[in-house]
Each structure stands twice: as structure tokens, then as C-alpha cells.
Motif scaffolding. Structure first.
Motif, PDB file in Angstrom:
ATOM      1  N   ASN A 148       5.273   4.871  -2.836  1.00  0.00           N
ATOM      2  CA  ASN A 148       4.459   3.783  -3.383  1.00  0.00           C
ATOM      3  C   ASN A 148       5.389   2.734  -3.973  1.00  0.00           C
ATOM      4  O   ASN A 148       6.445   3.070  -4.521  1.00  0.00           O
ATOM      5  CB  ASN A 148       3.511   4.348  -4.454  1.00  0.00           C
ATOM      6  N   ASN A 149       5.030   1.463  -3.867  1.00  0.00           N
ATOM      7  CA  ASN A 149       5.891   0.401  -4.406  1.00  0.00           C
ATOM      8  C   ASN A 149       5.512  -0.022  -5.807  1.00  0.00           C
ATOM      9  O   ASN A 149       5.915  -1.082  -6.272  1.00  0.00           O
ATOM     10  CB  ASN A 149       5.897  -0.802  -3.472  1.00  0.00           C
ATOM     11  N   SER A 150       4.706   0.769  -6.468  1.00  0.00           N
ATOM     12  CA  SER A 150       4.295   0.573  -7.873  1.00  0.00           C
ATOM     13  C   SER A 150       3.289  -0.553  -8.078  1.00  0.00           C
ATOM     14  O   SER A 150       2.969  -0.908  -9.207  1.00  0.00           O
ATOM     15  CB  SER A 150       5.526   0.329  -8.777  1.00  0.00           C
ATOM     16  N   ASN A 151       2.748  -1.119  -6.966  1.00  0.00           N
ATOM     17  CA  ASN A 151       1.713  -2.144  -7.122  1.00  0.00           C
ATOM     18  C   ASN A 151       0.334  -1.542  -7.334  1.00  0.00           C
ATOM     19  O   ASN A 151      -0.626  -2.255  -7.593  1.00  0.00           O
ATOM     20  CB  ASN A 151       1.679  -3.058  -5.886  1.00  0.00           C
ATOM     21  N   THR A 152       0.235  -0.212  -7.176  1.00  0.00           N
ATOM     22  CA  THR A 152      -1.033   0.473  -7.440  1.00  0.00           C
ATOM     23  C   THR A 152      -0.842   1.427  -8.616  1.00  0.00           C
ATOM     24  O   THR A 152       0.284   1.686  -9.050  1.00  0.00           O
ATOM     25  CB  THR A 152      -1.497   1.276  -6.201  1.00  0.00           C
ATOM     26  N   SER A 153      -1.940   1.952  -9.108  1.00  0.00           N
ATOM     27  CA  SER A 153      -1.875   2.875 -10.255  1.00  0.00           C
ATOM     28  C   SER A 153      -1.501   4.292  -9.836  1.00  0.00           C
ATOM     29  O   SER A 153      -1.351   5.159 -10.695  1.00  0.00           O
ATOM     30  CB  SER A 153      -3.232   2.899 -10.973  1.00  0.00           C
ATOM     31  N   LEU A 154      -1.348   4.523  -8.532  1.00  0.00           N
ATOM     32  CA  LEU A 154      -1.055   5.862  -8.034  1.00  0.00           C
ATOM     33  C   LEU A 154       0.352   6.320  -8.445  1.00  0.00           C
ATOM     34  O   LEU A 154       1.335   5.616  -8.204  1.00  0.00           O
ATOM     35  CB  LEU A 154      -1.165   5.886  -6.497  1.00  0.00           C
ATOM     36  N   SER A 155       0.446   7.500  -9.062  1.00  0.00           N
ATOM     37  CA  SER A 155       1.739   8.139  -9.350  1.00  0.00           C
ATOM     38  C   SER A 155       1.934   9.261  -8.334  1.00  0.00           C
ATOM     39  O   SER A 155       1.205  10.256  -8.347  1.00  0.00           O
ATOM     40  CB  SER A 155       1.770   8.714 -10.768  1.00  0.00           C
TER      41      SER A 155
ATOM     42  N   THR B 162       0.842  -1.197   0.000  1.00  0.00           N
ATOM     43  CA  THR B 162       0.000   0.000   0.000  1.00  0.00           C
ATOM     44  C   THR B 162       0.875   1.245   0.000  1.00  0.00           C
ATOM     45  O   THR B 162       2.038   1.197   0.423  1.00  0.00           O
ATOM     46  CB  THR B 162      -0.909   0.035   1.248  1.00  0.00           C
ATOM     47  N   PRO B 163       0.342   2.383  -0.447  1.00  0.00           N
ATOM     48  CA  PRO B 163       1.091   3.631  -0.410  1.00  0.00           C
ATOM     49  C   PRO B 163       1.399   4.057   1.028  1.00  0.00           C
ATOM     50  O   PRO B 163       0.725   3.625   1.973  1.00  0.00           O
ATOM     51  CB  PRO B 163       0.166   4.642  -1.096  1.00  0.00           C
TER      52      PRO B 163
ATOM     53  N   ALA C 244     -11.538   2.153  -4.982  1.00  0.00           N
ATOM     54  CA  ALA C 244     -12.007   2.037  -6.365  1.00  0.00           C
ATOM     55  C   ALA C 244     -11.291   0.911  -7.113  1.00  0.00           C
ATOM     56  O   ALA C 244     -11.856   0.312  -8.044  1.00  0.00           O
ATOM     57  CB  ALA C 244     -11.825   3.349  -7.099  1.00  0.00           C
ATOM     58  N   GLU C 245     -10.057   0.590  -6.702  1.00  0.00           N
ATOM     59  CA  GLU C 245      -9.290  -0.440  -7.375  1.00  0.00           C
ATOM     60  C   GLU C 245      -9.628  -1.841  -6.896  1.00  0.00           C
ATOM     61  O   GLU C 245      -9.277  -2.842  -7.517  1.00  0.00           O
ATOM     62  CB  GLU C 245      -7.785  -0.184  -7.179  1.00  0.00           C
ATOM     63  N   ILE C 246     -10.252  -1.923  -5.717  1.00  0.00           N
ATOM     64  CA  ILE C 246     -10.561  -3.247  -5.156  1.00  0.00           C
ATOM     65  C   ILE C 246     -11.731  -3.873  -5.910  1.00  0.00           C
ATOM     66  O   ILE C 246     -12.735  -3.246  -6.176  1.00  0.00           O
ATOM     67  CB  ILE C 246     -10.914  -3.117  -3.654  1.00  0.00           C
TER      68      ILE C 246
END
Length: 397
Positions: free
Chosen positions: A338-345, A322-323, A395-397
């Protein structure tokens, strides 16, 4: 008829009365030309004199086509005026300029190092000599010989010669003018074509102290002080040495050893502090990870530095899916990782929203940071980020 230049006959004239030959009003100010003047204009690496004409401050003195122009705050009401030189400034320039002649002569005689330029600044003077470098031992020899010549108290005289007479003198540099050539002579040492103001003997130079030397376009630039400037520098150095002796509770001869010991102690303390911070970060990371429920990991710290936050954020992001959002009160800074596992930049998010809270910052996709003028603005952005990132995670879940 050009002004009679009193400084050519004697550099010790400080007060006199004369008539105004001409008044000028130009775009940059008011100027007067005097029948007789002891105000030395800019020239030969030496700054101008200042002082007063009928109580009116002299701001600048320049030379134009053999005329001396005195810039004033206003024009005098009278044609006959009383003039006064700022003697402290004049004598300082005399000491530095005569010291330069002596120093240049010593550099020439000891190491065939010819002076190619001279600058007399407010804080120090310099000469550039034609040598690629001078060793520390050579500089010590130059300083010792220059001061030896001061103690000999040789007379310094000036006089005018013709172009034909120049050939009979051993001048390092030929004069630029062809008539009315002024020579400044240090008895037994050198002859120099010069229009500047000088002391009457080498003893009045007081002392010469070399500060440093550095390479300058194939030459060597020597920084130096003469007379009262050298005394002022010595007194300032003594003050600093006294302060250091008091702080380290030791004599001046042992200060360097004590500072080196102190530096080693500081390095060891820094190593220990880094180790303790890493251990503290490990505990803090473990505590935050254990309390995480798959949402954003967020925490506020009172006194962590930005560097500490970066280290902790990277550690948390690498060990979670998680972020991570961290903030420090002491620096008004916020970090998102962030570890890049989510779409968050992280960088794009900060770029879009940080300005709304008067913050400045940015970063990459995996880590970004921002600083704020107040903690209130930093905390408001921190809370806003929590809401936005958690909403995106849901929203991603």
C-alpha cells in the motif's frame, strides 16, 4: 586389591580371560570390576575402549580411585569371563595419541610451542599450543618434520619411575601423581608422563596430516589426523576431486581455474537475469496498472519468487493510488502492499486474519507478506483479502 591394568604393559593385548572382582548395580546401569583388564578408561584426552565381556557389550569404561569400572548392558552370569577389545578403535586411538606426542614434540622443538591441551575426537584430534598464531609456512614445516620422524621409525616405550627419577628427565609438564609415574618415551625425541595407549614405534603412526589451525583464547589450536584417519581423509578428497574433474571435464590441476571461470560466468548471468526480471516486472506492472479501475490491484503468478513479488509489489504501490495484492503458487506466498494513501495497514490486516488460514507472516503499514503450508490455504486467504480490501475501499469513497 585394584585391577591389574594390562594396557600399561602392552597396548596390543586384545583378548584374555580373567575373574570378576566385583559387580555393581547403579542408577545409570551395570558395572563390573575385573581382576585383570586391558580396557582403557577415559583419561588424558583419550576416549575409552569398548568391546565385549562374555559376549556382553561394554558400553563405557571409567576410572574411580584407581579402579577400572566396565559398564555393561547386563551383568554376566559367570564369575570367570572372556574379554575382547574392539581392536580397530583401540589401534585408531593408539595412532592418534602417539601422533599427538610426536606432533607436540615437533612444535616444541621447531617453534618453542608448548602443548597445553589435547583432545581426541571421533572425526579428528586437536592440540592447543602456546603461540598466538602459526603461519602457513610454519604449519608446513611442522607437518614435514613430524612425518620425517615417522619415517625414522623410532621406538616408543613406556615404563614407571619414582618421583626422585623425574628430576633426571626433561619433561615438558610435570606429572600430577607423585608415585607410580608412567613415562612414554619416543627414543631420541621426548619423554612424556602419560597413562595412554601407544604404538610401539613412530612408523606405526602411519602419517600425520594437519587439517587447519585457528586462534583459541590466546593459543593456537591445530587440527590433525593420523594413520588410517589420514588415509580415509585422502581417499575422500580424491573422490571429491575426481567428481569435480569429471563435472568440469578437466584435470585436477586445472579445477580451480575452471571454477573461477564458472563463477565469473555465473555472476554475469545473474546480472543479466536481474536486468531481465526488472524489465519483466516493468511490463507486468504496466499491464496491471492499465487494467486497474481504481480498485485493488490483484494477481496470481505461477513461478515468481517471493523476492520477485516484493519488487513488483513495491513498484506497483509506488505508481498507483490503490493497494496491491500478489500471490505466487510455487512458494505459497501472498504479499499486500500500500502507498499509504488509504487507511489500510497491511501488517495489521495480516496479523488479524492470516492465522485463520494456517499462515504465518506480518509486516509494516505499507507492506506485509505471509507463507502458507498449501496453495489452497494461500489462495483462500488471497480471495478473502480481495473481498475485505475492496469492501474497505468502497467504504472510503
Amino acid at each position: 586389591m585394584s585391577s591389574k591394568k594390562l594396557y600399561y604393559n602392552s597396548a596390543y593385548v586384545t583378548e584374555w580371560q580373567t575373574d570378576i572382582h566385583q559387580m555393581l548395580e547403579r542408577e545409570d546401569g551395570y558395572y563390573v570390576i575385573l581382576k585383570e583388564t586391558a580396557f582403557y578408561p577415559h583419561g588424558g584426552g583419550q576416549p575409552c575402549d569398548v568391546g565385549y565381556i562374555n559376549g556382553i557389550p561394554v558400553l563405557d569404561v571409567i576410572s574411580e580411585e584407581d579402579e577400572v569400572l566396565h559398564k555393561l548392558t547386563r551383568l554376566p552370569n559367570e564369575s570367570k569371563v572372556a574379554c575382547q577389545i574392539d581392536w580397530n578403535r583401540r589401534f585408531d586411538h593408539m595412532q592418534q595419541h602417539s601422533g599427538q606426542h610426536l606432533l607436540s614434540a615437533v612444535c616444541r622443538d621447531l617453534y618453542q610451542a608448548i602443548t597445553v591441551s589435547f583432545h581426541l575426537g571421533t572425526d579428528y584430534a586437536t592440540i592447543d599450543v602456546q603461540l598466538p598464531e602459526l603461519t602457513l609456512n610454519q604449519l608446513v614445516s611442522i607437518e614435514n618434520e613430524a612425518n620425517k620422524q615417522i619415517y625414522l621409525n623410532s621406538s616408543i616405550v613406556s615404563y614407571f619411575i619414582t618421583q626422585e627419577e623425574v628430576a633426571h628427565l626433561k619433561l615438558v609438564k610435570q606429572p600430577k601423581v607423585t608415585d607410580h609415574i608412567r613415562i612414554v618415551e619416543i627414543k631420541g625425541l621426548e619423554h612424556n608422563a602419560c597413562g595412554g595407549t601407544h604404538v610401539s614405534s613412530t612408523g606405526e603412526i602411519g602419517m600425520i596430516k594437519l587439517l587447519k589451525a585457528e586462534k583459541q583464547k590466546g593459543n593456537t589450536r591445530i587440527y590433525f589426523l593420523c594413520g588410517y584417519r589420514a588415509l580415509k581423509e585422502f581417499n575422500e578428497n580424491q573422490r571429491i576431486l575426481g567428481t569435480l574433474s569429471s563435472k568440469f571435464n578437466t584435470g585436477k590441476d586445472e579445477i580451480i581455474d575452471r571454477i573461477e571461470k564458472w563463477e565469473n560466468e555465473q555472476k554475469q548471468l545473474q546480472v543479466e537475469i536481474v536486468a531481465l526480471k526488472e524489465r519483466n516486472n516493468a511490463y507486468a506492472a504496466q499491464e496491471l496498472l492499465s487494467s486497474s479501475d481504481g480498485k485493488l490491484i490483484a494477481s496470481v503468478f505461477e513461478d515468481k519468487t517471493l523476492k520477485d513479488l516484493q519488487s513488483l509489489a513495491v513498484k506497483l504501490a509506488s505508481e498507483s493510488n490503490t493497494p496491491v495484492l500478489l500471490a505466487t503458487v510455487v512458494e505459497n506466498k501472498v504479499i499486500l502492499a500500500n502507498n499509504s494513501n488509504t487507511s489500510l495497514s497491511c501488517g495489521a490486516f495480516f496479523k488479524e486474519y492470516v492465522g485463520t488460514y494456517n499462515g504465518k507472516g506480518g509486516g509494516s503499514d505499507i507492506i506485509a507478506q505471509a507463507g502458507f503450508q498449501t496453495w489452497e490455504e494461500a489462495f483462500a486467504f488471497y480471495e478473502f483479502t480481495i473481498g475485505q480490501v475492496n469492501e474497505n475501499l468502497r467504504a472510503e469513497i
